[in-house]
Every structure is written in structure tokens, then in C-alpha cells.
Design an enzyme around this catalytic site. Structure first.
Site, PDB file in Angstrom:
ATOM      1  CE  LYS A 144      64.172 -24.202  31.502  1.00  0.00           C
ATOM      2  NZ  LYS A 144      64.406 -24.297  29.898  1.00  0.00           N
ATOM      3  CG  ASP A 162      66.357 -19.048  29.291  1.00  0.00           C
ATOM      4  OD1 ASP A 162      66.866 -18.061  29.737  1.00  0.00           O
ATOM      5  OD2 ASP A 162      65.955 -18.950  28.352  1.00  0.00           O
TER       6      ASP A 162
END
Length: 232
Positions: A144, A162
Site C-alpha cells: 500500500k 487500504d
């Protein structure tokens, strides 16, 4: 955002495993939240530090912590060399400072070894997967964080996943419920057209925060009527 010549093509724009249309998801969320407009910072190192600060905290708190860090220290060298307790104090408002301060310092020290002038703009010219691997090799940088740096600072086609993006994608049936966070990145990058990475990421974050909450999703007012997880 630039088109992605390598990697997943994004041609698989139809339905996820449980039959909902990706195109429908985007088209129905845009009227509610607006069409996100990509804003590229062109400062990958700052984006990297800000992304670490943003983990498990509100954007306003992480932004405040970043500004305090920048005001406290005149350079990246100074942050990397500072006593960790000082860095903890500087970013306290961002939450989890005891964990984030040593992580930021470890990242900066690793960057200094590989790019002594602190200029990591070369990531914009590297083949996408090489740039991703360079970032992933830094201590504590996962998929991420690497994708955030590539997308938000360099305008490159990477899709950050996320907790909101992962949760909403699973509820919509776009990816399997049992997919790990690492798997979710690969699955969604293959499903979503690269030119929609930014919009998809931002729309699902807003939807996850405002409507499709973790504990009590507001299904009654959700515009995604075809959601297979819809209640009521």
C-alpha cells in the site's frame, strides 16, 4: 495519470466474482462523491513519509504531524540523525508515534544509502515493477505504501488498497472475501483499468468512510443497489 504500458491491462472491466459491475460501481459513486481529480505531488520522499504517518490515523492528524516534523527539522538528514525520542515528540499528534518514528528514521537511513542526494525522482523513469520493488525493499514499506508513493507523487499506475478499499471491494464481491491484503493489490490492479486507479481508490475510501462503514454499513442509503452484501 499516465497510461500503464506494462503489467495488468485493466481490460477486465466487467463483473467481480459475485456478479457486480465495476463500471457500475464507479458510475454510481461519482454522482455521490464527485469525480476525483488526480493531484500529483512530484515529491516521492515526502509522500513516503506522509504515508507512514497516515497509517491508522485521520488525514488531518497525519498532515499536522508531517508539518510539525518539517518545521522541527531543516532536512531529511536531520530527521534521520535525530534522537528517536525527539522525532516521537514531533509527530505525536499523528498517533502511534512510538512505532512510526523509528520506522521513518529507518526508511530515511536506507534511502540515504541508496540515494545520497535524497533525490528519488528516478523512480518516475524506472519500469513500473522495478520502481515498486525499489520502494518495497525499504524497511517497513508494504504494497500500500509503495502504491501510494507511485500514484500520488509520480502519477504512475499503481492502486493503493487500504482497509476501506479492501473492505468495500470484498463486500461488493470484486475480490474474494478470503483474499489477503497483499493479494487484494494484485487482484484489483488486474480488475480496474489503470486510468481509473486514482478514481477507484478515492471513491472507495470515501464510500467506506461515509456509507459502507466497517461495523454499521448504511445500506439503506447506499447507491449500489446491486451490492451482494446489501442488508435490508
Amino acid at each position: 495519470m499516465t497510461a500503464r504500458p506494462e503489467g495488468p491491462t485493466g481490460e477486465q472491466e466487467g463483473a467481480g466474482p459475485r456478479g457486480i459491475s465495476l463500471r457500475e460501481v464507479i458510475d454510481l459513486l461519482v454522482p455521490v462523491y464527485g469525480r476525483p481529480v488526480p493531484q500529483v505531488s512530484h515529491d516521492p520522499l515526502a509522500e513516503l513519509v506522509l504515508t507512514v504517518l497516515s497509517q491508522n490515523t485521520a488525514d488531518t492528524n497525519s498532515g499536522r504531524a508531517f508539518l510539525q516534523l518539517m518545521r522541527r527539522y531543516p532536512s531529511w538528514d536531520a530527521i534521520a540523525a535525530a534522537p528517536v525520542e525527539e522525532v516521537v515528540a514531533a509527530i505525536q499528534t499523528g498517533g502511534l508515534a512510538q512505532q512510526k518514528a523509528p520506522r521513518i528514521q529507518a526508511i530515511l537511513r536506507a534511502v540515504a544509502q541508496r540515494a545520497p542526494d535524497w533525490d528519488v525522482g528516478f523512480l518516475e523513469e524506472l519500469p513500473l515493477e522495478e520502481a515498486r520493488a525499489w520502494l518495497r525493499a525499504l524497511p517497513g514499506v508494504g504494497p500500500k505504501t509503495a502504491a501510494c508513493v507511485l500514484l500520488f507523487s509520480l502519477g504512475r499506475p499503481a492502486l493503493p488498497v487500504d482497509t476501506h478499499v479492501e473492505r468495500v471491494s470484498k463486500r461488493l464481491g470484486l475480490i474474494p472475501e478470503k483474499a489477503s491484503a497483499d493479494q487484494a493489490h494484485g487482484l484489483l490492479e488486474a480488475l480496474v483499468p489503470p486510468e481509473e486507479y486514482y478514481a477507484f481508490h478515492m471513491l472507495l475510501i470515501k464510500h467506506g468512510r461515509r456509507t459502507c462503514a466497517a461495523r454499521r454499513p448504511a445500506c439503506a442509503r447506499c447507491p449500489l443497489a446491486a451490492c451482494p452484501s446489501r442488508e435490508g
